[in-house]
Motif scaffolding. Structure first.
Motif, PDB file in Angstrom:
ATOM      1  N   GLY A  94      16.786  52.691  22.969  1.00  0.00           N
ATOM      2  CA  GLY A  94      18.146  53.147  23.247  1.00  0.00           C
ATOM      3  C   GLY A  94      18.473  53.028  24.728  1.00  0.00           C
ATOM      4  N   GLU A  95      17.522  53.414  25.582  1.00  0.00           N
ATOM      5  CA  GLU A  95      17.717  53.282  27.032  1.00  0.00           C
ATOM      6  C   GLU A  95      17.812  51.813  27.432  1.00  0.00           C
ATOM      7  N   LEU A  96      16.926  50.988  26.869  1.00  0.00           N
ATOM      8  CA  LEU A  96      16.971  49.556  27.158  1.00  0.00           C
ATOM      9  C   LEU A  96      18.319  48.964  26.740  1.00  0.00           C
ATOM     10  N   ALA A  97      18.790  49.344  25.559  1.00  0.00           N
ATOM     11  CA  ALA A  97      20.083  48.842  25.074  1.00  0.00           C
ATOM     12  C   ALA A  97      21.199  49.192  26.059  1.00  0.00           C
ATOM     13  N   HIS A  98      21.169  50.406  26.568  1.00  0.00           N
ATOM     14  CA  HIS A  98      22.180  50.828  27.551  1.00  0.00           C
ATOM     15  C   HIS A  98      22.051  50.003  28.827  1.00  0.00           C
ATOM     16  N   GLU A  99      20.800  49.810  29.302  1.00  0.00           N
ATOM     17  CA  GLU A  99      20.554  49.062  30.539  1.00  0.00           C
ATOM     18  C   GLU A  99      21.034  47.616  30.462  1.00  0.00           C
ATOM     19  N   VAL A 100      20.874  46.984  29.296  1.00  0.00           N
ATOM     20  CA  VAL A 100      21.234  45.563  29.177  1.00  0.00           C
ATOM     21  C   VAL A 100      22.670  45.355  28.700  1.00  0.00           C
ATOM     22  N   GLY A 101      23.422  46.441  28.548  1.00  0.00           N
ATOM     23  CA  GLY A 101      24.845  46.327  28.260  1.00  0.00           C
ATOM     24  C   GLY A 101      25.234  46.185  26.801  1.00  0.00           C
ATOM     25  N   ILE A 102      24.387  46.656  25.893  1.00  0.00           N
ATOM     26  CA  ILE A 102      24.758  46.617  24.476  1.00  0.00           C
ATOM     27  C   ILE A 102      25.897  47.615  24.256  1.00  0.00           C
ATOM     28  N   PRO A 103      26.999  47.165  23.651  1.00  0.00           N
ATOM     29  CA  PRO A 103      28.154  48.052  23.499  1.00  0.00           C
ATOM     30  C   PRO A 103      27.907  49.238  22.560  1.00  0.00           C
ATOM     31  N   GLU A 104      27.071  49.062  21.567  1.00  0.00           N
ATOM     32  CA  GLU A 104      26.746  50.164  20.667  1.00  0.00           C
ATOM     33  C   GLU A 104      25.356  49.936  20.088  1.00  0.00           C
ATOM     34  N   TYR A 105      24.516  50.961  20.166  1.00  0.00           N
ATOM     35  CA  TYR A 105      23.151  50.906  19.647  1.00  0.00           C
ATOM     36  C   TYR A 105      22.976  52.054  18.668  1.00  0.00           C
ATOM     37  N   LEU A 106      22.665  51.724  17.432  1.00  0.00           N
ATOM     38  CA  LEU A 106      22.475  52.730  16.383  1.00  0.00           C
ATOM     39  C   LEU A 106      21.134  52.519  15.700  1.00  0.00           C
ATOM     40  N   ARG A 107      20.517  53.610  15.271  1.00  0.00           N
ATOM     41  CA  ARG A 107      19.301  53.512  14.473  1.00  0.00           C
ATOM     42  C   ARG A 107      19.524  54.302  13.185  1.00  0.00           C
ATOM     43  N   VAL A 108      19.331  53.636  12.063  1.00  0.00           N
ATOM     44  CA  VAL A 108      19.517  54.265  10.754  1.00  0.00           C
ATOM     45  C   VAL A 108      18.331  55.186  10.476  1.00  0.00           C
ATOM     46  N   PRO A 109      18.572  56.385   9.970  1.00  0.00           N
ATOM     47  CA  PRO A 109      17.457  57.290   9.650  1.00  0.00           C
ATOM     48  C   PRO A 109      16.543  56.712   8.567  1.00  0.00           C
ATOM     49  N   THR A 110      15.307  57.155   8.578  1.00  0.00           N
ATOM     50  CA  THR A 110      14.360  56.742   7.543  1.00  0.00           C
ATOM     51  C   THR A 110      14.651  57.518   6.252  1.00  0.00           C
ATOM     52  N   VAL A 111      14.005  57.112   5.177  1.00  0.00           N
ATOM     53  CA  VAL A 111      14.258  57.765   3.889  1.00  0.00           C
ATOM     54  C   VAL A 111      13.672  59.166   3.819  1.00  0.00           C
ATOM     55  N   THR A 112      12.652  59.456   4.582  1.00  0.00           N
ATOM     56  CA  THR A 112      12.008  60.758   4.716  1.00  0.00           C
ATOM     57  C   THR A 112      11.848  61.485   3.372  1.00  0.00           C
ATOM     58  N   VAL A 113      12.759  62.390   3.043  1.00  0.00           N
ATOM     59  CA  VAL A 113      12.645  63.165   1.806  1.00  0.00           C
ATOM     60  C   VAL A 113      13.843  62.940   0.884  1.00  0.00           C
ATOM     61  N   HIS A 114      14.453  61.780   0.955  1.00  0.00           N
ATOM     62  CA  HIS A 114      15.576  61.485   0.075  1.00  0.00           C
ATOM     63  C   HIS A 114      15.089  61.618  -1.373  1.00  0.00           C
ATOM     64  N   PRO A 115      15.853  62.273  -2.234  1.00  0.00           N
ATOM     65  CA  PRO A 115      15.403  62.496  -3.613  1.00  0.00           C
ATOM     66  C   PRO A 115      14.965  61.232  -4.359  1.00  0.00           C
ATOM     67  N   LYS A 116      15.668  60.123  -4.179  1.00  0.00           N
ATOM     68  CA  LYS A 116      15.286  58.885  -4.872  1.00  0.00           C
ATOM     69  C   LYS A 116      13.936  58.360  -4.364  1.00  0.00           C
ATOM     70  N   PHE A 117      13.665  58.508  -3.076  1.00  0.00           N
ATOM     71  CA  PHE A 117      12.392  58.077  -2.512  1.00  0.00           C
ATOM     72  C   PHE A 117      11.256  58.937  -3.064  1.00  0.00           C
ATOM     73  N   VAL A 118      11.453  60.248  -3.072  1.00  0.00           N
ATOM     74  CA  VAL A 118      10.439  61.162  -3.602  1.00  0.00           C
ATOM     75  C   VAL A 118      10.202  60.876  -5.090  1.00  0.00           C
ATOM     76  N   GLU A 119      11.260  60.621  -5.824  1.00  0.00           N
ATOM     77  CA  GLU A 119      11.146  60.273  -7.247  1.00  0.00           C
ATOM     78  C   GLU A 119      10.330  58.989  -7.425  1.00  0.00           C
ATOM     79  N   GLY A 120      10.585  58.003  -6.568  1.00  0.00           N
ATOM     80  CA  GLY A 120       9.829  56.756  -6.628  1.00  0.00           C
ATOM     81  C   GLY A 120       8.355  56.965  -6.338  1.00  0.00           C
ATOM     82  N   LEU A 121       8.038  57.780  -5.328  1.00  0.00           N
ATOM     83  CA  LEU A 121       6.644  58.076  -5.018  1.00  0.00           C
ATOM     84  C   LEU A 121       5.964  58.801  -6.176  1.00  0.00           C
TER      85      LEU A 121
END
Length: 135
Positions: A75-102
Motif C-alpha cells: 500500500g505504501e509502495l503504491a502511494h509512492e509510485v503514484g497509483i491512483p487507487e490501491y485496494l486489497r480484497v479481504p480473504t474468505v476467512t470464515v465466510h459460511p460457504k468457505f467453512v461449508e466447503g472445508l
C-alpha cells in the motif's frame, strides 16, 4: 493451481475477459522465485498511473502476508509510485460457504473420497478405492 483458481473465478463471474495479472510475492533469500513479482508489477502500474486491486486468491485468512505485506508495505509502495487507487480484497476467512466447503472436504476424507479439483485424489492411507494406490 493459482492460475486454475483465477480462471475458475473469472468464469463463475462471467468475466473471462476481465483484464488481470497473476503475480507472486514473499520471496525469501536468493532463491529463484515464481513471477512476475508483485512489487515490480505495482511499480509498473504506478508508471502507467493505473489503479490496482489485489485479490489474494492463494490465502484463506488474514495474516502477516495480507495485513503487513499486501496492506501496509505494498500500500505504501503504491502511494509512492503514484497509483491512483490501491485496494486489497479481504480473504474468505470464515465466510459460511468457505467453512461449508472445508467441512465437506473433511467429511469426504473420513469416507475416503476426498479428491483434488486438479483431477487426482488425495487419499488417507486407510482409504479404499483410491486410484493412486496399488491394488
Amino acid at each position: 493451481q493459482v492460475s486454475q483458481s483465477v480462471g475458475a473465478i473469472l468464469k463463475e463471474l462471467g468475466r473471462d475477459d476481465l483484464e488481470h495479472l497473476i503475480c507472486f510475492q514473499s520471496r525469501v533469500g536468493p532463491v529463484e522465485w515464481i513471477g512476475p513479482d508483485t512489487e515490480d508489477e505495482i511499480k509498473r502500474a504506478g508508471a502507467e498511473k493505473r489503479a490496482v486491486m489485489v485479490i489474494p486468491v492463494a490465502f484463506v485468512s488474514e495474516h502477516s502476508e495480507t495485513l503487513v505485506e499486501l496492506d501496509i508495505e505494498y500500500g505504501e509502495l503504491a502511494h509512492e509510485v503514484g497509483i491512483p487507487e490501491y485496494l486489497r480484497v479481504p480473504t474468505v476467512t470464515v465466510h459460511p460457504k468457505f467453512v461449508e466447503g472445508l467441512a465437506g472436504l473433511v467429511k469426504g476424507c473420513q469416507k475416503g473420497t476426498t479428491s483434488s479439483l486438479c483431477g487426482g485424489r488425495i487419499c488417507p492411507s486407510d482409504a479404499t478405492g483410491c486410484p493412486l494406490k496399488s491394488a
